[in-house]
Design an enzyme around this catalytic site. Structure first.
Site, mmCIF file in Angstrom:
data_model
loop_
_atom_site.group_PDB
_atom_site.id
_atom_site.type_symbol
_atom_site.label_atom_id
_atom_site.label_comp_id
_atom_site.label_asym_id
_atom_site.label_seq_id
_atom_site.Cartn_x
_atom_site.Cartn_y
_atom_site.Cartn_z
ATOM 1 N N SER A 181 0.534 -1.278 0.054
ATOM 2 C CA SER A 181 -0.257 -0.075 -0.008
ATOM 3 C C SER A 181 0.825 1.276 0.092
ATOM 4 O O SER A 181 0.369 2.347 -0.015
ATOM 5 C CB SER A 181 -0.929 -0.152 1.319
ATOM 6 O OG SER A 181 -1.770 -0.948 1.126
ATOM 7 N N ASP B 222 -8.668 -4.417 3.820
ATOM 8 C CA ASP B 222 -7.197 -5.148 3.502
ATOM 9 C C ASP B 222 -6.782 -5.979 4.761
ATOM 10 O O ASP B 222 -6.358 -7.117 4.591
ATOM 11 C CB ASP B 222 -6.041 -4.112 3.246
ATOM 12 C CG ASP B 222 -4.803 -4.519 3.349
ATOM 13 O OD1 ASP B 222 -4.306 -5.163 2.350
ATOM 14 O OD2 ASP B 222 -3.963 -4.355 4.286
ATOM 15 N N ASP C 67 -5.844 -0.357 -4.092
ATOM 16 C CA ASP C 67 -4.361 -0.241 -4.302
ATOM 17 C C ASP C 67 -3.803 -1.275 -4.873
ATOM 18 O O ASP C 67 -2.707 -1.485 -5.762
ATOM 19 C CB ASP C 67 -3.795 0.253 -3.141
ATOM 20 C CG ASP C 67 -4.377 -0.367 -1.717
ATOM 21 O OD1 ASP C 67 -5.129 -1.232 -1.928
ATOM 22 O OD2 ASP C 67 -3.719 -0.282 -0.824
ATOM 23 N N SER D 29 -1.529 4.087 3.030
ATOM 24 C CA SER D 29 -2.513 4.628 2.205
ATOM 25 C C SER D 29 -2.698 6.237 2.413
ATOM 26 O O SER D 29 -2.292 7.179 1.495
ATOM 27 C CB SER D 29 -3.683 4.141 1.880
ATOM 28 O OG SER D 29 -3.679 2.874 1.560
ATOM 29 N N HIS E 86 -0.907 5.607 8.406
ATOM 30 C CA HIS E 86 -0.678 4.475 7.698
ATOM 31 C C HIS E 86 -0.510 4.676 6.360
ATOM 32 O O HIS E 86 -0.405 5.567 5.733
ATOM 33 C CB HIS E 86 -2.137 3.412 7.589
ATOM 34 C CG HIS E 86 -1.768 1.891 7.818
ATOM 35 N ND1 HIS E 86 -2.326 1.235 6.910
ATOM 36 C CD2 HIS E 86 -0.984 1.317 8.585
ATOM 37 C CE1 HIS E 86 -1.930 0.069 7.147
ATOM 38 N NE2 HIS E 86 -0.928 -0.068 7.991
#
Length: 520
Positions: free
Chosen positions: A118, A344, A385, A183, A181
């Site tokens: 990611s 995810d 992603d 992303s 995180h």
């Protein structure tokens, strides 16, 4: 014999057809409506789809994309979408984003890896450049953990949020993970290791935080981070010193003694608000100019686990964000990044029920955003992603429980198998047993597969299931959404969004005001 082995037949609707010897009890076709038994039904449905396609595609929308929203379903592979339809009520159902008129496929590999993470993908779909695995907002000249290379401005990649801010647009980001995180970090950070979320993480790798600032520090101090109107997600621990505790009693992780939340509050006026609960978020007034919403010590809870009184849904965060962005855009438009990040995480733990429920929640936020914005001036792009290794397999009947066993045939060991399974991951150990030195599959009939904590079967034992390398779908609606058809590199996405909105160096076709597009 080979053909029959590969394509078993079943007795359907009472017809006495040949059946593979390991078939389950006879499958009967029970149509959702009686009309499904007749050709006219399917022809009528096809004609309806044809009419919709013609209506949506004969007139191209080439208006300026005054506003842009990018929705990322982290790990939302195409099989995840397919399984999600059944979760919604049946194979024929659709997510809101599947009703968008234009669809394409994005190639997700990193600059140095076949299967992406990611971090490198965030650099691609936000910055327009392919990067190395584990790095964010930097070019492929930066290797994992290369602190010195990270600090060199020539290696840093500006995101579409930076492009939007340079044109005076309001900007925001929302995630169900920590705001530090991988992303969401692609919106504002330049980092050689996605795990450097606080200064403690940087020091743990023997790197110097004064040379390569951590992600949380960049969110507060960088130009892009400081100018975001909306920041929502989890991750309080990365903003608090180790000596402090948050509202839940969880300790901070920072070793530099900084309280980044207080620093953010000092940066902005009294109309900027820090919120930690759903009640505080929903209580914001129309005078709010900025919001920093941190609703968990690290990641926000899965929807299936969340305290609905304390934690806002992704849809509620989008609702609050759009209110702020619309007011603060001052006629210049806005850019909003939204991530359903825990799809995810569900897949990594082979918790298919959680992953697919998170997908349904993600779709609710997309539906609300599309319903409450104009298709004439607001471009919405929905994609993922990367994919995962979950597959939907077997010959189950329509409406069969997507989280249950295949009701069409038994496996070669005369035991049923799950409709959903993974190529690898932790589900291996919970679905196999050893008897007399022989590894055997467990009988899934004796297991509650609808338990949200059930780990679905895997072929290869791994502590965490891996990502998949297959392409992911891209759905687009609004101005210049036709640009998102075809098969293309993932880094094309922000360039197409920028063209639609006249951002950055894509302004050669635009007036200097950035509000209108020149006629060709």
């Amino acid at each position: 014999d080979a053909e029959r082995r590969m394509h078993p037949l079943y007795a359907v609707g009472g017809a006495a057809e040949w059946r593979w010897k390991r078939a389950m009890p006879q499958i009967y076709f029970n149509p959702q409506t009686p009309e499904e038994q007749y050709a006219e039904y399917w022809r009528g449905l096809a004609q309806q789809t044809l009419d919709q396609q013609l209506e949506s595609k004969l007139r191209l929308n080439t208006q300026l994309a005054h506003n842009i929203m990018l929705f990322i379903g982290d790990g939302m592979s195409i099989p995840t979408i397919t399984a999600g339809r059944v979760y919604l009520g049946g194979e024929e159902k659709q997510f809101a984003f599947e009703q968008f008129p234009y669809v394409g496929l994005s190639k997700t590999y990193c600059a140095n890896m076949q299967v992406a993470d990611s971090a490198c993908t965030a650099t691609a779909y936000l910055g327009g450049v392919k990067a190395n695995y584990g790095t964010i907002g930097v070019t492929a000249a930066v290797q994992m953990k290369d602190c010195v290379a990270q600090a060199q401005s020539v290696n840093q990649v500006a995101s579409i949020a930076a492009w939007a801010q340079s044109q005076g647009m309001a900007t925001g980001m929302i995630t169900t993970t920590s705001v530090t995180h991988a992303s969401p970090a692609g919106v504002y950070a330049h980092i050689a290791n996605r795990n450097w979320e606080s200064d403690a993480d940087v020091l743990a790798d023997n790197a110097d935080p004064s040379v390569c600032p951590d992600i949380a520090a960049q969110l507060i101090a960088s130009d892009v981070g400081r100018n975001l109107n909306v920041i929502m997600g989890g991750g309080r621990q990365n903003f608090l010193p180790k000596s402090a505790r948050d509202v839940s009693g969880a300790p901070g992780s920072r070793l530099d003694g900084r309280n980044l939340i207080e620093e953010w509050q000092r940066q902005h006026t009294n109309s900027a608000h820090f919120v930690q609960t759903r009640r505080e978020l929903l209580g914001l007034t129309n005078q709010t100019s900025r919001v920093l919403g941190l609703f968990a010590p690290y990641h926000m809870a899965y929807h299936l686990d969340a305290d609905a009184e304390e934690q806002p849904t992704l849809e509620e965060m989008v609702q609050a964000a759009l209110g702020i962005l619309e007011r603060q855009s001052a006629g210049r438009g806005y850019f909003l990044f939204v991530e359903g990040g825990r799809i995810d995480h569900g897949h990594h733990d082979t918790l298919a029920l959680r992953a697919i429920d998170e997908t349904a929640e993600f779709d609710k936020s997309v539906r609300w955003a599309r319903q409450h914005s104009s298709v004439e001036d607001t471009l919405i792009v929905v994609t993922s992603d990367h994919s995962h290794t979950m597959s939907l397999a077997g010959y189950s009947s329509r409406k069969n429980d997507i989280f249950g066993i295949n009701d069409g045939q038994l496996a070669a060991d005369d035991l049923p198998y799950a409709t959903l399974s993974y190529a690898n991951g932790p589900g291996y150990n919970s679905n196999y047993l050893k008897e007399d030195g022989v590894i055997k599959r467990k009988n899934l009939r004796s297991i509650n597969m609808k338990n949200k904590d059930f780990k679905f079967p895997t072929a290869v034992p791994l502590e965490s299931e891996t990502h998949g390398g297959d392409d992911v779908a891209v759905f687009a609606s609004g101005p210049y959404s036709q640009l998102f058809t075809g098969v293309y590199e993932q880094n094309f996405i922000p360039h197409a969004m920028a063209y639609a909105s006249c951002l950055s160096d894509k302004r050669s076709m635009c007036l200097d005001t950035g509000i209108s597009r020149r006629q060709r």
